[in-house]
Design a protein around this motif. Structure first.
Motif, PDB file in Angstrom:
ATOM      1  N   UNK A  51      -8.699   0.608   0.358  1.00  0.00           N
ATOM      2  CA  UNK A  51      -8.880   1.923  -0.237  1.00  0.00           C
ATOM      3  C   UNK A  51      -8.429   1.831  -1.695  1.00  0.00           C
ATOM      4  N   UNK A  52      -9.388   1.885  -2.601  1.00  0.00           N
ATOM      5  CA  UNK A  52      -9.083   1.709  -4.023  1.00  0.00           C
ATOM      6  C   UNK A  52      -8.135   2.778  -4.542  1.00  0.00           C
ATOM      7  N   UNK A  53      -8.338   4.032  -4.143  1.00  0.00           N
ATOM      8  CA  UNK A  53      -7.459   5.099  -4.626  1.00  0.00           C
ATOM      9  C   UNK A  53      -6.027   4.879  -4.149  1.00  0.00           C
ATOM     10  N   UNK A  54      -5.867   4.474  -2.910  1.00  0.00           N
ATOM     11  CA  UNK A  54      -4.533   4.201  -2.361  1.00  0.00           C
ATOM     12  C   UNK A  54      -3.862   3.072  -3.147  1.00  0.00           C
ATOM     13  N   UNK A  55      -4.605   2.004  -3.428  1.00  0.00           N
ATOM     14  CA  UNK A  55      -4.042   0.870  -4.172  1.00  0.00           C
ATOM     15  C   UNK A  55      -3.643   1.286  -5.589  1.00  0.00           C
ATOM     16  N   UNK A  56      -4.473   2.095  -6.228  1.00  0.00           N
ATOM     17  CA  UNK A  56      -4.163   2.565  -7.588  1.00  0.00           C
ATOM     18  C   UNK A  56      -2.922   3.437  -7.569  1.00  0.00           C
ATOM     19  N   UNK A  57      -2.851   4.340  -6.612  1.00  0.00           N
ATOM     20  CA  UNK A  57      -1.694   5.231  -6.505  1.00  0.00           C
ATOM     21  C   UNK A  57      -0.409   4.450  -6.233  1.00  0.00           C
ATOM     22  N   UNK A  58      -0.490   3.445  -5.375  1.00  0.00           N
ATOM     23  CA  UNK A  58       0.697   2.634  -5.080  1.00  0.00           C
ATOM     24  C   UNK A  58       1.127   1.818  -6.296  1.00  0.00           C
ATOM     25  N   UNK A  59       0.166   1.385  -7.107  1.00  0.00           N
ATOM     26  CA  UNK A  59       0.472   0.573  -8.288  1.00  0.00           C
ATOM     27  C   UNK A  59       0.962   1.416  -9.454  1.00  0.00           C
TER      28      UNK A  59
END
Length: 178
Positions: free
Chosen positions: A102-110
């Protein structure tokens, strides 16, 4: 001379890029916590290495879910929270157990905050989204399947292009390509 041993290629990893549009807006179903009531209007699945974008209407959702299970990796933007939440109304299977990026999840976590797909497309790829989810619901209600499908396909293309852009930007990307 001795026969040359056959060399077997490793199996191809099947990566699918996925997005869906809904029949209803969050405000019409009592909020985002009721995503399962929003119903699928249309979904698009594109498998890496293919030139085709497969379009699914609501009556095709069981086939879409089977195809998602056949993939080695499902890639989407907010797919775990939103898309799987909408699909939850169509299956008893736990879609969150699918191998998913999930790209949005990865961006938010980063980064510690969320960015829109449109913002990422514009700043990273120089592409603009053609519309939004509110317009997609309107197209569904008007029976404009052509516009709805093109919009959803564009989101899938952007997701795919961002994913491969990120892989190319990774320090070990040359090893991943070989």
């Amino acid at each position: 001379p001795a026969p040359i041993p056959s060399v077997q290629r490793p199996p191809q990893v099947r990566i699918g890029f996925f997005d869906l549009e809904t029949q209803r807006l969050a405000g019409e179903v009592g909020g985002w916590q009721n995503r399962h009531l929003m119903r699928v209007s249309l979904a698009v699945l594109h498998e890496a290495g293919s030139e085709t974008f497969e379009v699914f209407r609501e009556e095709d959702v069981p086939r879409l879910i089977r195809k998602l299970h056949e993939l080695d990796l499902v890639v989407g933007f907010n797919v775990e929270q939103f898309d799987y939440g909408v699909l939850k109304a169509y299956t008893a299977q736990d879609l969150t157990s699918l191998p998913t990026f999930d790209m949005l999840k990865a961006i938010n976590e980063t980064l510690g905050f969320r960015l829109s797909l449109g913002h990422l497309a514009e700043k990273t790829l120089g592409k603009s989204k053609t519309s939004d989810g509110i317009q997609a619901v309107q197209w569904f209600r008007e029976g404009r399947w052509d516009l709805l499908a093109e919009y959803c396909k564009m989101d899938v293309q952007i997701t795919r292009d961002l994913f491969f852009h990120a892989l190319g930007a990774m320090p070990c990307s040359s090893a991943m390509r070989s």
